[in-house]
Write a protein that holds these residues in place. Structure first.
Motif, PDB file in Angstrom:
ATOM      1  N   HIS A   1     -31.206  11.998   6.140  1.00 44.91           N
ATOM      2  CA  HIS A   1     -32.123  11.041   6.616  1.00 44.91           C
ATOM      3  C   HIS A   1     -33.068  11.239   5.043  1.00 44.91           C
ATOM      4  O   HIS A   1     -33.895  11.776   4.444  1.00 44.91           O
ATOM      5  CB  HIS A   1     -33.257  10.625   6.917  1.00 44.91           C
TER       6      HIS A   1
ATOM      7  N   TYR B   1     -35.351   9.733   1.742  1.00 46.90           N
ATOM      8  CA  TYR B   1     -35.772   8.428   1.656  1.00 46.90           C
ATOM      9  C   TYR B   1     -36.375   9.617   0.270  1.00 46.90           C
ATOM     10  O   TYR B   1     -36.616  10.581  -0.269  1.00 46.90           O
ATOM     11  CB  TYR B   1     -36.997   9.106   2.613  1.00 46.90           C
TER      12      TYR B   1
ATOM     13  N   GLU C   1     -30.009   8.341   7.073  1.00 45.28           N
ATOM     14  CA  GLU C   1     -31.059   7.149   7.054  1.00 45.28           C
ATOM     15  C   GLU C   1     -31.325   6.995   5.759  1.00 45.28           C
ATOM     16  O   GLU C   1     -32.209   7.822   5.518  1.00 45.28           O
ATOM     17  CB  GLU C   1     -32.304   7.110   8.291  1.00 45.28           C
ATOM     18  N   THR C   2     -32.096   5.754   5.314  1.00 42.67           N
ATOM     19  CA  THR C   2     -33.098   5.644   3.818  1.00 42.67           C
ATOM     20  C   THR C   2     -33.629   3.748   4.325  1.00 42.67           C
ATOM     21  O   THR C   2     -33.043   3.058   4.493  1.00 42.67           O
ATOM     22  CB  THR C   2     -32.002   5.521   2.678  1.00 42.67           C
ATOM     23  N   GLY C   3     -34.423   4.161   3.023  1.00 41.82           N
ATOM     24  CA  GLY C   3     -35.190   2.535   3.142  1.00 41.82           C
ATOM     25  C   GLY C   3     -35.985   2.446   1.492  1.00 41.82           C
ATOM     26  O   GLY C   3     -36.060   3.369   0.798  1.00 41.82           O
TER      27      GLY C   3
ATOM     28  N   VAL D   1     -26.151   3.901   6.599  1.00 34.98           N
ATOM     29  CA  VAL D   1     -27.943   3.682   8.153  1.00 34.98           C
ATOM     30  C   VAL D   1     -29.298   3.135   7.008  1.00 34.98           C
ATOM     31  O   VAL D   1     -29.627   4.351   6.504  1.00 34.98           O
ATOM     32  CB  VAL D   1     -28.152   4.221   9.070  1.00 34.98           C
ATOM     33  N   TRP D   2     -29.690   1.879   6.912  1.00 37.09           N
ATOM     34  CA  TRP D   2     -31.060   1.613   6.988  1.00 37.09           C
ATOM     35  C   TRP D   2     -31.565   1.241   7.991  1.00 37.09           C
ATOM     36  O   TRP D   2     -31.700   0.741   9.191  1.00 37.09           O
ATOM     37  CB  TRP D   2     -30.284  -0.116   6.179  1.00 37.09           C
ATOM     38  N   TRP D   3     -32.762   1.690   7.406  1.00 37.03           N
ATOM     39  CA  TRP D   3     -33.980   0.894   8.322  1.00 37.03           C
ATOM     40  C   TRP D   3     -35.061   0.433   7.189  1.00 37.03           C
ATOM     41  O   TRP D   3     -35.473   0.836   6.310  1.00 37.03           O
ATOM     42  CB  TRP D   3     -34.996   2.650   8.310  1.00 37.03           C
ATOM     43  N   ASP D   4     -35.438  -0.154   8.020  1.00 36.71           N
ATOM     44  CA  ASP D   4     -35.061  -0.767   9.092  1.00 36.71           C
ATOM     45  C   ASP D   4     -34.729  -2.088   9.216  1.00 36.71           C
ATOM     46  O   ASP D   4     -35.217  -3.141   8.417  1.00 36.71           O
ATOM     47  CB  ASP D   4     -36.048  -0.682  10.119  1.00 36.71           C
ATOM     48  N   TYR D   5     -34.252  -2.818  10.652  1.00 35.22           N
ATOM     49  CA  TYR D   5     -34.397  -4.582  10.837  1.00 35.22           C
ATOM     50  C   TYR D   5     -35.339  -5.381  10.038  1.00 35.22           C
ATOM     51  O   TYR D   5     -34.503  -5.800   9.605  1.00 35.22           O
ATOM     52  CB  TYR D   5     -33.900  -4.744  12.008  1.00 35.22           C
TER      53      TYR D   5
ATOM     54  N   TYR E   1     -40.189  -1.243   5.230  1.00 32.52           N
ATOM     55  CA  TYR E   1     -38.749  -1.496   4.974  1.00 32.52           C
ATOM     56  C   TYR E   1     -37.692  -2.218   5.241  1.00 32.52           C
ATOM     57  O   TYR E   1     -36.870  -1.963   5.901  1.00 32.52           O
ATOM     58  CB  TYR E   1     -38.781  -0.364   5.911  1.00 32.52           C
ATOM     59  N   GLY E   2     -38.277  -3.649   6.381  1.00 33.81           N
ATOM     60  CA  GLY E   2     -36.916  -4.075   6.851  1.00 33.81           C
ATOM     61  C   GLY E   2     -36.559  -5.011   6.421  1.00 33.81           C
ATOM     62  O   GLY E   2     -37.017  -5.241   4.910  1.00 33.81           O
TER      63      GLY E   2
END
Length: 306
Positions: free
Chosen positions: A15, A17, A54-56, A97-101, A113-114
């Motif tokens: 992940h 970040y 995961e990243t964002g 994967v992207w954080w978050d929706y 982050y969305g």
């Protein structure tokens, strides 16, 4: 520290970040280069398949550099998403994967982050610009762009990811050392993490045991000769640059710890590591391999417990 060389997994999902920092002018490019450095490391060192787990990027229409809860505006979030998608693909990631929706408010304020804005919104006001980056990523046949490994290169700030050396120009209290294997061969790309002193937070003047010594984690990698230097910088208390503890390892190897031990009531304090040159550190490789690989096999007549 989780070692992907010692895990019996089909794939790993790191992940990566980062965040913008005041001392380099809240520079999004430097933030992106920290991520690219981690992806470069994975490309060179990951012994198993991996996905960008995961990243964002925290963004807001009302971004200002003084807003500690976001990294940039919504257009900069889209630029980050596009750049990290490409960098992950070129580094060999098999998924993303992207954080978050959607932006959330736990804890407040909105985290940023969305890909969608917080609350009940619709139409053009709902989506941030980064939505289009993901919508347009696959071609008409549902395929991603072809990877270009030649573009996976070492960023300029690889060994000093937060550019601390530009502020601590004499590298005061920097911790140095050399990482070797059991046969005295240099280990390149060992990961070294350090506890960087910031300030003392006095919660209760009448009870010093409630005081909290506040730190940040910084990191570096060893070079082709096994040498490393991790440079402290204290943006809160200028001129008090200190590292109180370091730890490190390499893929498939043991962990080392140097410096002050964490202990109650304060954890780590504000005492600089001494000596700052930790000398030569020999790491034993750990013999722990996958026992078997299976692929392209259909399993029939599966027996389950009654």
């Amino acid at each position: 520290m989780m070692d992907i060389g010692l895990t019996k997994l089909d794939f790993s999902q790191p992940h990566p970040y980062s965040y913008v920092v005041a001392w380099d002018g809240y520079n999004v490019t430097n933030m992106l280069n920290r991520i690219k450095g981690e992806l470069y490391w994975l490309n060179r060192n990951a012994p198993i398949a991996w996905i960008q787990g995961e990243t964002g990027f925290r963004s807001s229409d009302t971004y200002t550099p003084l807003n500690a809860y976001v990294d940039g505006n919504n257009d900069e979030q889209a630029d980050y998403a596009e750049a990290v998608l490409a960098a992950s693909r070129n580094a060999g990631a098999i998924g993303f994967v992207w954080w978050d929706y959607q932006d959330v408010t736990w804890p407040p304020p909105v985290d940023g982050y969305g890909l969608l804005k917080n609350g009940v919104v619709s139409g053009n006001n709902r989506d941030k610009p980064a939505v289009e980056i993901f919508q347009d990523y696959l071609d008409a046949y549902g395929q991603p762009p072809a990877p270009n490994p030649a573009l996976c290169v070492k960023p300029d700030n690889y060994y000093d990811p937060y550019l601390n050396g530009a502020q601590n120009i004499y590298h005061t209290n920097a911790v140095t050392g050399t990482v070797l294997d059991a046969d005295d061969n240099p280990i390149e790309d060992a990961v070294i993490q350090a506890v960087n002193w910031l300030y003392l937070d006095i919660h209760n003047p009448n009870n010093p045991n409630d005081d909290e010594y506040v730190h940040s984690w910084i990191y570096t990698y060893s070079d082709e000769n096994g040498n490393f230097e991790v440079i402290p910088y204290n943006p809160t208390l200028g001129g008090t640059n200190k590292i109180v503890f370091i730890r490190g390892s390499a893929v498939g190897a043991e962990i080392f710890n140097k410096g002050q031990s964490w202990s109650l009531p304060y954890g780590w304090t504000d005492v600089q590591m001494s000596p700052a040159n930790v000398g030569t550190i020999n790491l034993e490789k750990i013999g722990f391999q996958k026992t078997s690989f299976v692929s392209d096999i259909t399993i029939n007549n599966v027996i389950t417990d009654p």
